[in-house]
Design an enzyme around this catalytic site. Sequence first.
Site, mmCIF file in Angstrom:
data_model
loop_
_atom_site.group_PDB
_atom_site.id
_atom_site.type_symbol
_atom_site.label_atom_id
_atom_site.label_comp_id
_atom_site.label_asym_id
_atom_site.label_seq_id
_atom_site.Cartn_x
_atom_site.Cartn_y
_atom_site.Cartn_z
ATOM 1 N N GLN A 109 0.807 -1.218 0.000
ATOM 2 C CA GLN A 109 0.000 0.000 0.000
ATOM 3 C C GLN A 109 0.843 1.272 0.000
ATOM 4 O O GLN A 109 0.343 2.341 -0.330
ATOM 5 C CB GLN A 109 -0.952 0.006 1.196
ATOM 6 N N LEU B 216 -11.478 0.822 6.699
ATOM 7 C CA LEU B 216 -11.577 1.138 5.275
ATOM 8 C C LEU B 216 -11.501 2.642 5.050
ATOM 9 O O LEU B 216 -10.919 3.101 4.057
ATOM 10 C CB LEU B 216 -12.876 0.572 4.701
ATOM 11 N N GLN C 70 -8.114 3.730 4.415
ATOM 12 C CA GLN C 70 -7.552 3.295 3.136
ATOM 13 C C GLN C 70 -8.099 4.091 1.952
ATOM 14 O O GLN C 70 -7.552 4.005 0.849
ATOM 15 C CB GLN C 70 -7.841 1.807 2.905
ATOM 16 N N HIS D 89 -6.359 8.060 13.675
ATOM 17 C CA HIS D 89 -5.634 7.538 12.515
ATOM 18 C C HIS D 89 -6.118 8.229 11.242
ATOM 19 O O HIS D 89 -5.316 8.660 10.394
ATOM 20 C CB HIS D 89 -5.875 6.030 12.433
#
EC number: 6.5.1.4
Length: 339
Positions: free
Chosen positions: A103, A284, A287, A308
Site C-alpha cells: 500500500q 476502510l 484506506q 488515525h
Amino acid sequence: MARIIALDGAQGEGGGQILRSALSLSMITGQPFEMSDIRAGRAKPGLLRQHLTAVRAATEICGAQVNGDELGSQQLRFTPGPIRGGEYRFAIGSAGSCMLVLQTVLPALWFADGSSRVEVHGGTHNQAAPSADFICRVWEPLLARMGISQRTTLIKHGFYPAGGGAAATVVEPATSLRGLTLISRGETLRTTAEALLAAVPYHVGEREVATLEAHFPLAEKNVVALEGGCGPGNALLLMIQSEQLTELFAAFGVKGTSAEAVANQVAHEARRYLASPAAVGEHLADQLILPLALAGEGAFTVARASAHLLTNIAVVERFLPVRFSCEATESGYLVRVSD
C-alpha cells in the site's frame, strides 16, 4: 529544487501510517520530505523491518536519495526521483505486513511509465494491518470503480510470528482517477465467514464459524486448513456484502484465547458497523483517503473519525492541493474531499 516538507512523526496517533503516506505522496508529487520522531507514539519507536522495507521499496521504485534508512531510525530524509514501472521483489525478513508495504508503493505505480508487478514476502495476515483478503475483496473493487487497474494475488499465507508469506500485485498506470461517493451502503446482500487454520486443530475453525453463525445468518461458511508450513496461525474473516460495497472484519487466534472469544471479537466489530447507517468501516476509511485525494473529489460516511483517519488527512493535505472536511452528523461523520 522542490521545497522540503517537514513532518513530525509524533503528530496525531504517531504511527507508521504517517511515514507510509508521506512516501507515497513524495513519489507521486516529486516533493522531498524529512521526518522526525518516526513512530514516536508506539512502544518501539523508529523504523521496524516492515517500515524499513517500505522505505527501501519506495527508494528503488523512484531512484530516491535517502538518509536515515536503518532499523530503529527516528529520522528520515527522502528525495524522490521519477517513478519507474517494472518487476520488483522485496522481503521484509519478519512477519511484518506485506500489505502495508504494497500500500506504500502501489499508489505511486498508478502514475508509472508502464506496467508493474510487485512481490513482497513477510506476513499476510497480521493483527494491526489489513489482511490480504481485505486488499483483494474490499479495497481493490473500490479502486476499480475509480479507474485503477490493480490486482493482488495471495501466493502464500504468513502469520505472526513466523511470517513466511507472500503476495504479489500487478498494476497498470491509470489514465485518470474518478471520485467515489459512499454515503449509504444499501441493503445487506450476503454475509459469509471463513476460518483459516495453519498448524492449528480443525475444530478451532469449526467452533469459530459456529459461534459467528449464532450472531449472523451466514450464506456461506468455510473452514480452510492451510498446508505448506505457513503456521502456526489462525484468522477468522467475516465478509458483509452490501449493495454499494463489501466490508471485511477479522480477528486472529492467539495462544490462550478461545475460538469463541476470537469469533465474538469479530461479531462485536461487525455489529458495531451494522448498527450505524454509515457506509464505510473505520479501517476502510483510512484506506480511502489517499485515492480520493488523488482523484480530487469524493465523499464517504463513517461512524467514527479516528485519530488515525485525521492524522492521515493532515499528511495528505501537506502534499496535495486538496482539502478535506469532516462534518459530524446524527449518525457519524461525513468526510468529503475537494480540490
